[in-house]
Design an enzyme around this catalytic site. Structure first.
Site, PDB file in Angstrom:
ATOM      1  N   LYS A 343       0.793  -1.222   0.128  1.00 32.73           N
ATOM      2  CA  LYS A 343      -0.039  -0.008   0.067  1.00 32.73           C
ATOM      3  C   LYS A 343       0.976   1.334  -0.058  1.00 32.73           C
ATOM      4  O   LYS A 343       1.974   1.245   0.518  1.00 32.73           O
ATOM      5  CB  LYS A 343      -1.034  -0.071   1.107  1.00 32.73           C
ATOM      6  N   ARG A 377      -3.585 -10.220   4.870  1.00 36.23           N
ATOM      7  CA  ARG A 377      -4.099 -10.393   3.326  1.00 36.23           C
ATOM      8  C   ARG A 377      -2.756  -9.654   2.580  1.00 36.23           C
ATOM      9  O   ARG A 377      -2.216  -8.649   2.770  1.00 36.23           O
ATOM     10  CB  ARG A 377      -5.395  -9.361   3.436  1.00 36.23           C
TER      11      ARG A 377
HETATM   12  C1  PT1 Z   1      -7.874  -4.656   3.443  1.00 30.97           C
HETATM   13  C2  PT1 Z   1      -7.879  -4.712   1.847  1.00 30.97           C
HETATM   14  C3  PT1 Z   1      -9.200  -5.548   1.485  1.00 30.97           C
HETATM   15  N1  PT1 Z   1      -7.325  -3.963   1.158  1.00 30.97           N
HETATM   16  C4  PT1 Z   1      -9.865  -6.401   3.626  1.00 30.97           C
HETATM   17  N2  PT1 Z   1      -9.737  -6.431   2.388  1.00 30.97           N
HETATM   18  C5  PT1 Z   1      -7.735  -3.914  -0.170  1.00 30.97           C
HETATM   19  N3  PT1 Z   1     -10.260  -7.135   4.543  1.00 30.97           N
HETATM   20  C6  PT1 Z   1      -8.868  -4.726  -0.836  1.00 30.97           C
HETATM   21  C7  PT1 Z   1      -2.879   2.214  -1.313  1.00 30.97           C
HETATM   22  O1  PT1 Z   1      -2.955   3.026  -0.406  1.00 30.97           O
HETATM   23  O2  PT1 Z   1      -6.751  -4.067   3.953  1.00 30.97           O
HETATM   24  N4  PT1 Z   1      -8.472  -5.340   4.030  1.00 30.97           N
HETATM   25  N5  PT1 Z   1      -9.581  -5.356  -0.211  1.00 30.97           N
HETATM   26  C8  PT1 Z   1      -6.975  -3.088  -1.389  1.00 30.97           C
HETATM   27  N6  PT1 Z   1      -7.061  -1.576  -1.098  1.00 30.97           N
HETATM   28  C9  PT1 Z   1      -6.217  -0.593  -1.163  1.00 30.97           C
HETATM   29  C10 PT1 Z   1      -6.248   0.346  -0.392  1.00 30.97           C
HETATM   30  C11 PT1 Z   1      -5.096  -1.119  -1.969  1.00 30.97           C
HETATM   31  C12 PT1 Z   1      -5.158   1.432  -0.423  1.00 30.97           C
HETATM   32  C13 PT1 Z   1      -3.983  -0.109  -2.181  1.00 30.97           C
HETATM   33  C14 PT1 Z   1      -4.021   1.117  -1.303  1.00 30.97           C
HETATM   34  O3  PT1 Z   1      -2.252   1.970  -2.044  1.00 30.97           O
END
Ligand code: PT1
Length: 400
Positions: A343, A377
């Site tokens: 992230k 995850r």
């Molecule tokens: C998570 C999650 C998810 N993250 C759960 N499910 C994502 N339970 C998708 C960035 O800042 O943390 N928990 N499903 C992916 N989401 C992101 C959010 C991807 C922020 C990248 C960023 O780069």
């Protein structure tokens, strides 16, 4: 004489250390709860109740930090921080059970939080699988079925690539495969339920029959979740944290485990102006409320997992504070899921692009595991599995 400060942070560890000294069994019972010291923050306490608590804690050798106006004895609500040993809290709660001003309910809350914070992790039933979360940290492998995740974007090639990728993640040690058909990254545009279903259902159908691990469906849309469960998925991973009542109904109807994740806003707008007074308190209170809502609707509490939603409507400081104080989420009593993989907050700290964030991701995983996270995850399953196994072993888990 040899002397050192020692490291004991559970009643069980204290009991072991006292046995070693040949303390009498009665002595162990009396002293082991004195070995563990905790701080508890309580928000919005009646100031008369806070006064009583302060006196009761002081009389037992603990204390309670409170605003100086406390002497005014009006009905104002105050925030307080209690400090004491488990023994002092235990005696406090017995006394409070007999007092006015909502103190019996407060005593119950203190007891519950202390119990939840220290309790061992459960085994959860997920479809035909059982996940023993006390044995080791579990790894959830990410499988995105979005056009940008596959170089050619073509459906058939995407399908076989996705299936192969899932198989490889299981070989690498994944305990769960998390399948999603809509990007949740900051700024991502939503897709229709129909499109999302077309992306994920064929892959779930193929994998559910052959994989030896459960599949979770990463969606906030009840129609998508329903079709995914019909196709063989057995966990709902809802990044909107059950905002849609139909999702709660579905989970209750199928008795499906759910990951309730916190997000401020929606993926499209969540990074515009994230704002909190106390990010951990606000995220934890909201998750507790959503979990309560699901439990009241009939979902067994042992089907509920929580996730602070790193990167979902949080700035760098919010994400780092959530990481630093992850153990506080244990007070709620539900297993904690953590998603930090690649992230942008890692990219910001290290000034590195997305393909260079593996080491930073591993640091968040190792820290998270030491704070009591149950499921991580990740995209990089093999690396995450090795890092979490090693951390588990250091903590005295697994590896025996
Ligand atoms: C998570 C999650 C998810 N993250 C759960 N499910 C994502 N339970 C998708 C960035 O800042 O943390 N928990 N499903 C992916 N989401 C992101 C959010 C991807 C922020 C990248 C960023 O780069």
């Amino acid at each position: 004489m040899k002397l050192r400060v020692i490291n004991i942070d559970t009643v069980e560890a204290a009991t072991e250390a006292f046995k070693e000294l040949k303390v009498s069994p009665q002595g162990i019972d009396i002293m082991s709860p004195k070995a563990i010291h905790r701080l508890i923050k309580i928000a919005g306490v009646d100031s008369r109740a806070a006064n009583i608590i302060k006196q009761e804690m002081l009389s037992r050798g603990g204390d309670a930090a409170a605003p100086w106006e406390l002497y005014k004895l009006d009905e104002r609500k105050v925030d307080i921080i209690l400090m004491g040993t488990l023994r002092q809290f235990d005696e406090l709660c017995q006394k409070l059970a007999l007092q006015p001003f909502g103190l019996p309910r407060l005593a119950e809350g203190i007891n519950k939080a202390l119990y939840n914070y220290a309790k061992s992790l459960p085994t959860i039933e997920v479809g035909r699988f059982k996940l023993d979360l006390s044995a080791r940290t579990h790894v959830m492998g990410v499988l995105n079925i979005t056009p940008d995740s596959f170089s050619d974007g073509g459906r058939y090639f995407g399908h076989t690539t996705a299936v192969d990728q899932a198989r490889q993640m299981v070989l690498d040690g994944a305990d769960i495969i998390d399948i999603g058909g809509e990007s949740a990254r900051p700024g991502a545009e939503p897709v229709t339920s129909e499109e999302e279903i077309n992306r994920v259902v064929p892959v779930i159908k193929e994998l559910a029959g052959e994989l030896d691990v459960p599949i979770s469906i990463d969606t906030y849309k009840p129609e998508v979740a329903r079709r995914a469960l019909d196709a063989g998925a057995s966990i709902i991973n809802d990044i909107s944290g059950l905002r849609d009542d139909k999702m709660i109904e579905l989970a209750v109807e199928r008795c499906t485990p759910v990951v309730i994740m916190h997000m401020q806003g929606t993926p499209k707008d969540m990074q515009l102006k994230p704002s909190y007074v106390d990010v951990v308190a606000e995220v934890a209170d909201w998750l507790d409320g959503q979990a309560e809502k699901a439990a009241t609707a009939g979902l067994p509490r042992d089907k509920i997992l929580i996730d602070p939603g790193i990167g979902f409507g949080k700035n760098l400081e919010h994400n780092l504070e959530l990481m630093r104080r992850l153990s506080e989420f244990r007070s709620l009593g539900y297993p904690v899921v953590l998603g930090t993989s690649r992230k942008s907050f890692i990219g910001t700290v290290l000034d590195l692009p997305v393909e260079e964030r593996i080491e930073g991701t591993l640091a968040t995983i190792i820290y998270g595991v030491t704070q009591g996270v149950s499921i991580i995850r990740v995209h990089d399953v093999k690396e995450a599995m090795r890092a979490s196994r090693m951390t588990d072993a250091i903590m005295g888990r697994g590896h025996r």
